[in-house]
Design a protein around this motif. Structure first.
Motif, PDB file in Angstrom:
ATOM      1  N   ILE A  52      33.785  36.863  39.604  1.00 33.36           N
ATOM      2  CA  ILE A  52      34.177  38.272  39.476  1.00 33.36           C
ATOM      3  C   ILE A  52      33.701  38.832  38.140  1.00 33.36           C
ATOM      4  CG2 ILE A  52      36.161  39.816  39.166  1.00 33.36           C
ATOM      5  CD1 ILE A  52      37.614  38.065  41.286  1.00 33.36           C
ATOM      6  N   SER A  53      33.883  38.062  37.071  1.00 30.90           N
ATOM      7  CA  SER A  53      33.475  38.515  35.746  1.00 30.90           C
ATOM      8  C   SER A  53      31.970  38.756  35.679  1.00 30.90           C
ATOM      9  CB  SER A  53      33.896  37.475  34.701  1.00 30.90           C
ATOM     10  OG  SER A  53      33.506  37.883  33.418  1.00 30.90           O
ATOM     11  N   MET A 134      36.661  54.825  35.244  1.00 31.76           N
ATOM     12  CA  MET A 134      36.708  54.806  36.708  1.00 31.76           C
ATOM     13  C   MET A 134      35.917  53.620  37.262  1.00 31.76           C
ATOM     14  SD  MET A 134      37.953  56.019  39.435  1.00 31.76           S
ATOM     15  CE  MET A 134      38.656  57.554  38.891  1.00 31.76           C
ATOM     16  N   ALA A 135      34.747  53.361  36.704  1.00 33.18           N
ATOM     17  CA  ALA A 135      33.931  52.232  37.178  1.00 33.18           C
ATOM     18  C   ALA A 135      34.667  50.915  36.952  1.00 33.18           C
ATOM     19  CB  ALA A 135      32.580  52.221  36.474  1.00 33.18           C
ATOM     20  N   ALA A 136      35.281  50.760  35.792  1.00 37.38           N
ATOM     21  CA  ALA A 136      36.028  49.533  35.503  1.00 37.38           C
ATOM     22  C   ALA A 136      37.233  49.408  36.421  1.00 37.38           C
ATOM     23  CB  ALA A 136      36.478  49.520  34.041  1.00 37.38           C
ATOM     24  N   ARG A 137      37.867  50.520  36.673  1.00 39.64           N
ATOM     25  CA  ARG A 137      39.032  50.499  37.575  1.00 39.64           C
ATOM     26  C   ARG A 137      38.612  50.062  38.974  1.00 39.64           C
ATOM     27  NH1 ARG A 137      44.071  53.643  38.031  1.00 39.64           N
ATOM     28  NH2 ARG A 137      44.525  53.810  40.241  1.00 39.64           N
ATOM     29  N   GLU A 138      37.523  50.610  39.454  1.00 32.99           N
ATOM     30  CA  GLU A 138      37.057  50.268  40.800  1.00 32.99           C
ATOM     31  C   GLU A 138      36.502  48.857  40.869  1.00 32.99           C
ATOM     32  OE1 GLU A 138      37.525  52.078  43.572  1.00 32.99           O
ATOM     33  OE2 GLU A 138      38.702  53.311  42.218  1.00 32.99           O
ATOM     34  N   GLN A 139      35.766  48.435  39.856  1.00 30.20           N
ATOM     35  CA  GLN A 139      35.106  47.134  39.892  1.00 30.20           C
ATOM     36  C   GLN A 139      36.032  46.001  39.466  1.00 30.20           C
ATOM     37  OE1 GLN A 139      32.243  46.324  41.180  1.00 30.20           O
ATOM     38  NE2 GLN A 139      32.336  44.202  40.558  1.00 30.20           N
ATOM     39  N   VAL A 140      36.714  46.161  38.347  1.00 29.01           N
ATOM     40  CA  VAL A 140      37.529  45.087  37.792  1.00 29.01           C
ATOM     41  C   VAL A 140      38.993  45.237  38.196  1.00 29.01           C
ATOM     42  CG1 VAL A 140      38.238  43.941  35.661  1.00 29.01           C
ATOM     43  CG2 VAL A 140      35.956  44.930  35.818  1.00 29.01           C
ATOM     44  N   GLY A 141      39.491  46.435  38.140  1.00 31.67           N
ATOM     45  CA  GLY A 141      40.907  46.685  38.402  1.00 31.67           C
ATOM     46  C   GLY A 141      41.362  46.234  39.772  1.00 31.67           C
ATOM     47  N   HIS A 143      40.284  43.790  41.491  1.00 38.17           N
ATOM     48  CA  HIS A 143      40.408  42.333  41.509  1.00 38.17           C
ATOM     49  C   HIS A 143      41.701  41.892  40.818  1.00 38.17           C
ATOM     50  CE1 HIS A 143      36.499  41.883  43.228  1.00 38.17           C
ATOM     51  NE2 HIS A 143      35.928  42.523  42.230  1.00 38.17           N
ATOM     52  N   HIS A 144      42.000  42.538  39.689  1.00 40.41           N
ATOM     53  CA  HIS A 144      43.242  42.210  38.991  1.00 40.41           C
ATOM     54  C   HIS A 144      44.449  42.583  39.845  1.00 40.41           C
ATOM     55  CE1 HIS A 144      41.408  40.774  35.387  1.00 40.41           C
ATOM     56  NE2 HIS A 144      40.757  41.905  35.200  1.00 40.41           N
ATOM     57  N   ALA A 145      44.348  43.676  40.573  1.00 39.34           N
ATOM     58  CA  ALA A 145      45.447  44.102  41.435  1.00 39.34           C
ATOM     59  C   ALA A 145      45.701  43.085  42.549  1.00 39.34           C
ATOM     60  CB  ALA A 145      45.148  45.480  42.017  1.00 39.34           C
ATOM     61  N   ALA A 146      44.664  42.377  42.973  1.00 40.34           N
ATOM     62  CA  ALA A 146      44.830  41.377  44.031  1.00 40.34           C
ATOM     63  C   ALA A 146      45.779  40.270  43.600  1.00 40.34           C
ATOM     64  CB  ALA A 146      43.470  40.792  44.421  1.00 40.34           C
ATOM     65  N   ARG A 147      45.813  39.963  42.314  1.00 34.70           N
ATOM     66  CA  ARG A 147      46.733  38.940  41.806  1.00 34.70           C
ATOM     67  C   ARG A 147      48.182  39.350  42.007  1.00 34.70           C
ATOM     68  NH1 ARG A 147      43.719  38.309  36.132  1.00 34.70           N
ATOM     69  NH2 ARG A 147      42.047  36.943  36.805  1.00 34.70           N
ATOM     70  N   PHE A 148      48.429  40.640  41.917  1.00 32.40           N
ATOM     71  CA  PHE A 148      49.783  41.142  42.054  1.00 32.40           C
ATOM     72  C   PHE A 148      50.370  40.754  43.403  1.00 32.40           C
ATOM     73  CE2 PHE A 148      52.943  44.267  43.270  1.00 32.40           C
ATOM     74  CZ  PHE A 148      53.725  44.344  42.129  1.00 32.40           C
TER      75      PHE A 148
END
Length: 188
Positions: A52-53, A134-141, A143-148
């Motif tokens: 992902i990174s 916005m790009a970071a939110r869509e791309q990285v965020g 994935h981080h939300a999936a952990r939740f």
């Protein structure tokens, strides 16, 4: 979604066959198999996180330090915190000269802007642009939300066990640093 086969490299029998690193005496075969399974899942998690990174870095055309800077700036923006170059250098554990080059690079790429500090005229603030946020939110965020979701599906008692396991693992790993002469970089 089907569960991917776990890599076999993460097992005590092949990584420490003579119990030179880990004392396994007194542990049942079932216990050892469970521990192997935990280690394999941790390895799989690290592999997915690296994947992902790398994808996020390629998508945003940034290196790892740039991504850490962007995440810090987004967090600061979300909490209405003004970030100075010095604060960014301290967070990234880099020199002020290096942070200046980083900011120049990110500003030239349209990821950040320099603005006047709201209370200190002698200082500048660094903020992430709306497009990069916005790009970071869509791309990285996402994935981080999936952990939740994984954490939310656990019972409160199970979450406490996971919290304790992760905290103890981090502590034990930190304690092992230096025991073999290695130097750890702060990755805060």
């Amino acid at each position: 979604m089907e569960h991917e086969e776990l890599p076999t490299i993460f097992n005590l029998a092949s990584s420490d066959p003579h119990s030179e690193l880990i004392d396994r005496s007194g542990l049942s075969d079932e216990t050892l198999q469970q521990i192997d399974h935990i280690m394999a899942e941790m390895g799989r998690l690290r592999a997915v996180e690296r994947k992902i990174s790398r994808a996020s870095q390629r998508y945003m055309n940034l290196n790892e330090t740039d991504m850490r800077a962007i995440r810090f700036l987004i967090s600061a923006k979300n909490t209405s915190t003004s970030v100075t170059p010095g604060m960014l250098a301290k967070h990234l554990v880099i020199t002020t000269a290096s942070v200046t080059k980083l900011i120049d690079r990110l500003e030239n790429a349209g990821h950040v802007v320099r603005t006047s500090h709201p209370t200190d005229r002698r200082s500048l603030c660094i903020t992430v642009t709306a497009e990069t946020h916005m790009a970071a939110r869509e791309q990285v965020g996402r994935h981080h939300a999936a952990r939740f979701g994984a954490a939310a599906r656990l019972s409160p008692e199970e979450r406490e066990v996971v919290i304790r396991f992760l905290a103890e693992t981090a502590r034990d790993l930190e304690d092992s640093i230096g025991s073999v002469g290695e130097r750890a970089d702060d990755d805060s």
